[in-house]
Design a protein around this motif. Structure first.
Motif, short mmCIF file in Angstrom:
data_model
loop_
_atom_site.label_atom_id
_atom_site.label_comp_id
_atom_site.label_asym_id
_atom_site.label_seq_id
_atom_site.Cartn_x
_atom_site.Cartn_y
_atom_site.Cartn_z
N LEU A 38 42.02 46.32 36.51
CA LEU A 38 42.32 46.04 35.09
C LEU A 38 43.75 46.46 34.75
O LEU A 38 44.48 45.72 34.09
CB LEU A 38 41.32 46.77 34.19
CG LEU A 38 41.57 46.66 32.68
CD1 LEU A 38 41.48 45.22 32.21
CD2 LEU A 38 40.56 47.50 31.90
N LEU A 39 44.14 47.64 35.23
CA LEU A 39 45.49 48.14 34.95
C LEU A 39 46.54 47.19 35.52
O LEU A 39 47.53 46.87 34.85
CB LEU A 39 45.64 49.55 35.54
CG LEU A 39 46.82 50.35 35.04
CD1 LEU A 39 46.60 50.73 33.58
CD2 LEU A 39 47.00 51.61 35.88
N ILE A 40 46.30 46.71 36.74
CA ILE A 40 47.27 45.81 37.38
C ILE A 40 47.37 44.51 36.60
O ILE A 40 48.45 44.05 36.24
CB ILE A 40 46.86 45.54 38.86
CG1 ILE A 40 47.00 46.83 39.68
CG2 ILE A 40 47.70 44.42 39.46
CD1 ILE A 40 46.37 46.77 41.05
N ILE A 41 46.20 43.90 36.30
CA ILE A 41 46.21 42.60 35.61
C ILE A 41 46.80 42.74 34.20
O ILE A 41 47.60 41.91 33.77
CB ILE A 41 44.79 41.99 35.57
CG1 ILE A 41 44.36 41.62 36.98
CG2 ILE A 41 44.74 40.74 34.68
CD1 ILE A 41 42.98 41.06 37.11
N PHE A 42 46.43 43.80 33.50
CA PHE A 42 46.93 43.95 32.12
C PHE A 42 48.44 44.22 32.13
O PHE A 42 49.16 43.71 31.27
CB PHE A 42 46.17 45.07 31.40
CG PHE A 42 46.43 45.06 29.93
CD1 PHE A 42 45.92 44.04 29.14
CD2 PHE A 42 47.22 46.03 29.33
CE1 PHE A 42 46.18 44.00 27.76
CE2 PHE A 42 47.48 46.01 27.96
CZ PHE A 42 46.96 44.99 27.18
N SER A 43 48.91 45.00 33.10
CA SER A 43 50.36 45.24 33.19
C SER A 43 51.09 43.94 33.46
O SER A 43 52.14 43.67 32.87
CB SER A 43 50.69 46.22 34.33
OG SER A 43 49.94 47.37 34.19
N PHE A 44 50.51 43.11 34.33
CA PHE A 44 51.11 41.81 34.64
C PHE A 44 51.13 40.93 33.38
O PHE A 44 52.11 40.25 33.10
CB PHE A 44 50.31 41.14 35.77
CG PHE A 44 50.98 39.92 36.33
CD1 PHE A 44 52.35 39.89 36.58
CD2 PHE A 44 50.24 38.79 36.63
CE1 PHE A 44 52.97 38.76 37.09
CE2 PHE A 44 50.85 37.65 37.14
CZ PHE A 44 52.22 37.65 37.37
N PHE A 45 50.05 41.00 32.61
CA PHE A 45 49.97 40.22 31.36
C PHE A 45 51.09 40.67 30.40
O PHE A 45 51.81 39.85 29.83
CB PHE A 45 48.60 40.43 30.70
CG PHE A 45 48.57 40.14 29.23
CD1 PHE A 45 48.63 38.83 28.77
CD2 PHE A 45 48.52 41.18 28.30
CE1 PHE A 45 48.65 38.56 27.41
CE2 PHE A 45 48.53 40.92 26.94
CZ PHE A 45 48.59 39.60 26.49
#
Ligand code: SF4
Ligand code: SF4
Length: 454
Positions: free
Chosen positions: A332-339
């Motif tokens: 989640l942290l990776i995807i949200f940071s990418f977002f």
């Protein structure tokens, strides 16, 4: 085997032995947790009603404008071209829900789900107010059609219809915006007949759900409830009956549970939490409050039913972390940071330049070749933008078809232009070319495409 056990194993509690509907007359809950949920529901309802009227940076706070393929979420605009960024946001949301469920069970269902909020905090409260608590309602429903019954039922259903219409119209504002809604509402119905019929249809659906279908949405329809079996594990914190403390249950046993059935009476889905974690439990906490009252009267400590994990009850150890929620948190942290990165690094405009379909190239005087292109530009900012297009990969000339390239805030520009390049500059029958989009002589976006020649 006891009857209660047979029923629990054999069929949903709100279903009779012939598969028909068994109406659940839930007792009005009260207590610490119910008060907390009521206060929390005010914020949710306030957000639901207020969000279409809120503005952020000049934009609506929320607008899901499907017709214009424009979504505004917390003031940030997502155009059709931002599908990838929107997909990242949706993926983050789904992962967040999964992570939250693995850790805290169905806390969403009990505290924030619109179905529960409207059913328990709006419609059910009106019902309590007009028809009284569960015994009175049961008596009223099963009694003859007296004047009192006719008046109570008429007032109740009139209010239910009114609220269903209100919910639908507020819901509509989330999709078309409050200004457009007010414009529609002020115009004659025949001008928006299809929209009017849709509003009636959706209102009818809400009325059907809240007046009749009720808890069956959670127990039979909602796919999220069905996912609990795979999402929950022994460390998930859910509304749980402490069987170690409560059993053996009964009035004259050593267990703390006096088997008073009050936790069942108050349950909006009609289940018995003592049978363990069940798909039908929406974690509404009503049974916690009710059992705490019984424990108080019985002179025993509260918390026989409480928020706890299976591991907490069984081994007396409580930790919310396990391998699954650690893994979900990382993803989640990776995807949200990418977002967040893609959201803040996206250009102010979105350009698409494509050769006009069906046209190849034209040979002009002095060995000059021309191609025709279609150009589309979306202005994602709140400022009017004077734009200019230049060919930056080659020496060439651009002739735009008429329109000046001034795009209004959040507007679109569509046109056609001719690109002229001398034959000697081409590298074959297909040459890569690059355009630059400038605003006030500042390069703000580049776009690559091809140029065809002989
Ligand atoms: S309310 Fe509490 S004491 Fe009564 S049956 Fe339920 S768990 Fe047992
Ligand atoms: S078992 Fe308790 S928490 Fe679950 S739905 Fe029934 S009353 Fe609510």
């Amino acid at each position: 085997m006891q009857d209660a056990e047979l029923t629990f194993r054999d069929r949903p509690i709100n279903m009779n032995e012939r598969g028909g509907r068994k109406w659940v007359y839930a007792k009005k809950p009260s207590g610490k947790w119910y008060t907390r949920r009521t206060i929390f529901s005010w914020f949710i309802l306030l957000f639901f009603v207020g969000a279409p009227f809120l503005r952020f940076n000049g934009n609506p706070f929320i607008l899901l404008d499907i017709a214009s393929r424009k979504f505004i979420i917390f003031g940030a605009i997502f155009w059709a071209q931002d599908t990838f960024i929107l997909a990242l946001l949706m993926l983050s949301f789904v992962l967040f829900v999964v992570l939250f469920t693995v850790t805290f069970g169905r806390i969403w269902c009990g505290w924030a789900c619109p179905q529960t909020i409207f059913m328990e905090m709006v419609f059910r409260k009106i019902e309590y107010l007009i028809e009284g608590d569960y015994k009175k309602r049961h008596k009223l429903d099963n009694g003859p059609w007296t004047t009192e019954k006719i008046i109570k039922k008429t007032v109740k259903h009139f209010l239910f219809i009114l609220i269903s219409l209100t919910i639908t119209n507020v819901f509509l504002m989330w999709f078309i915006g409050n200004e457009k809604w007010m414009q529609f509402a002020s115009e004659p119905i025949p001008e928006h007949l299809s929209g009017f019929l849709i509003v009636l249809l959706v209102s009818g659906f809400f009325y059907f759900v809240y007046s009749y279908f009720r808890e069956q949405i959670c127990t039979m329809v909602c796919p999220y409830g069905r996912m609990q079996g795979v999402l929950l594990d022994s460390k998930s914190v859910v509304v749980t009956y402490d069987y170690k403390r409560g059993e053996p249950r009964g009035a004259k046993t050593n267990g703390d549970c006096i088997d008073c059935h009050q936790c069942i009476t108050v349950c909006p889905t009609g289940i018995d939490i003592k049978n363990g974690s069940q798909l039908e439990c929406i974690n509404c906490t009503a049974c916690i409050d009710q059992c705490n009252k019984i424990m108080h009267v019985a002179g025993k400590p509260p918390g026989l039913i409480r928020y706890a994990s299976e591991m907490d009850i069984k081994e007396g150890r409580s930790t919310i972390w396990n391998a699954r929620n650690k893994a979900y948190s990382t993803v989640l942290l990776i995807i949200f940071s990418f977002f967040v990165y893609t959201l803040f690094s996206r250009p102010d405009i979105e350009t698409t330049i494509l050769r006009t379909p069906g046209l190849l190239f034209q040979e002009n005087e002095n060995d000059i070749i021309s191609n025709v292109y279609n150009i589309k530009i979306v202005n994602k900012t709140h400022n009017e933008m004077p734009l200019e297009i230049k060919l930056i990969s080659h020496n060439g000339e651009i002739k735009m078809a008429g329109n000046s390239m001034i795009i209004k805030d959040q507007g679109r520009f569509e046109s056609t232009f001719l690109l002229f390049i001398t034959k000697e500059k081409l590298s074959g029958d297909k040459t890569d070319v690059e355009f630059g989009i400038y605003s006030d002589n500042e390069l703000i976006e580049t776009y690559k495409t091809t140029f065809v020649g002989p």
